[in-house]
Design an enzyme around this catalytic site. Structure first.
Site, short mmCIF file in Angstrom:
data_model
loop_
_atom_site.label_atom_id
_atom_site.label_comp_id
_atom_site.label_asym_id
_atom_site.label_seq_id
_atom_site.Cartn_x
_atom_site.Cartn_y
_atom_site.Cartn_z
N HIS A 1 -11.20 -51.85 22.94
CA HIS A 1 -10.61 -51.24 24.13
C HIS A 1 -11.73 -50.73 25.04
CE1 HIS A 1 -10.66 -47.74 21.19
NE2 HIS A 1 -11.48 -47.35 22.15
C1 T46 Z 1 -13.14 -45.00 20.99
C2 T46 Z 1 -13.67 -45.48 19.68
C3 T46 Z 1 -15.15 -45.42 19.60
C4 T46 Z 1 -5.68 -39.46 18.50
O1 T46 Z 1 -4.50 -39.09 18.41
N1 T46 Z 1 -6.64 -38.60 18.95
C5 T46 Z 1 -7.95 -38.98 19.07
O2 T46 Z 1 -8.80 -38.15 19.48
C6 T46 Z 1 -8.31 -40.31 18.72
C7 T46 Z 1 -9.77 -40.77 18.84
C8 T46 Z 1 -7.34 -41.16 18.27
N2 T46 Z 1 -6.05 -40.73 18.17
C9 T46 Z 1 -5.03 -41.67 17.65
C10 T46 Z 1 -4.71 -42.85 18.55
C11 T46 Z 1 -4.29 -43.92 17.58
O3 T46 Z 1 -2.92 -43.80 17.31
O4 T46 Z 1 -5.50 -42.24 16.43
C12 T46 Z 1 -5.07 -43.57 16.30
C13 T46 Z 1 -6.25 -44.49 16.06
O5 T46 Z 1 -7.04 -44.56 17.27
P1 T46 Z 1 -7.77 -45.88 17.75
O6 T46 Z 1 -7.05 -47.06 17.26
O7 T46 Z 1 -8.01 -45.76 19.23
O8 T46 Z 1 -9.16 -45.75 16.96
P2 T46 Z 1 -10.49 -46.59 17.19
O9 T46 Z 1 -11.40 -46.30 16.07
O10 T46 Z 1 -10.18 -48.02 17.47
O11 T46 Z 1 -11.11 -45.99 18.55
C14 T46 Z 1 -11.69 -44.69 18.54
C15 T46 Z 1 -11.23 -43.90 19.78
O12 T46 Z 1 -9.81 -43.89 19.84
C16 T46 Z 1 -11.75 -44.50 21.05
O13 T46 Z 1 -11.58 -43.58 22.11
O14 T46 Z 1 -13.78 -45.16 22.01
O15 T46 Z 1 -13.10 -44.81 18.54
#
Ligand code: T46
Length: 141
Positions: A59
């Protein structure tokens, strides 16, 4: 391997102060608005990366500023600004990479002991995410 030069837009290397000469271990220091170039409003950790096929990220953010660190183990960070792409080996806790706005980022090839630490400039807001690559390409070209 440390990245020598970042070729993508809205990124860069953030080198933290590091004391490596202590007989009882190292010390790495991050200070908001000093070596971290913004006020930190959120910190998150990604660990338990035992699935060898795990791929995270995929993303971009519209406005968020982040600095990502590998504080243990290793992983590969792929960056894409819509025009240029770069692959960075992350394995040094004192070397962070800026994930600025409109930068598609993907994390993969995690070692099982990998721990990722991210400093973010704002609270979590799903509306700031661009999770569709087609939309990202449309907005960056
Ligand atoms: C990024 C990369 C480097 C939350 O509710 N609060 C938070 O602060 C974060 C980071 C995530 N979430 C929730 C959103 C999703 O439902 O946790 C779940 C997993 O998040 P995501 O799939 O976005 O995780 P990554 O590891 O793909 O991405 C993360 C960060 O979300 C993103 O901002 O830049 O790490």
């Amino acid at each position: 391997m440390k990245p020598k030069k970042i070729n993508v837009k809205n990124s860069g290397v953030v080198k933290l102060q590091c004391y490596e000469d202590f007989p009882d271990g190292n010390l790495v220091i991050a200070e908001a608005r000093k070596n971290i170039p913004f006020t930190i409003k959120r910190v998150y950790i990604i660990n338990n990366l035992f699935n060898k096929k795990a791929v995270r990220g995929k993303h971009a953010h519209k406005k968020l500023e982040q600095i990502i660190f590998c504080i243990n183990g290793s992983f590969v960070l792929r960056l894409d600004d819509g025009k240029h792409k770069q692959r960075i080996a992350m394995n040094d806790p004192s070397v962070g990479i800026r994930l600025g706005p409109m930068l598609w980022h993907t994390m993969l090839n995690f070692s099982s002991d990998c721990v990722i630490l991210v400093f973010a400039s704002d609270w979590y807001d799903e509306k700031d995410y661009i999770r569709a690559y087609d939309e990202f390409k449309r907005l960056t070209t």
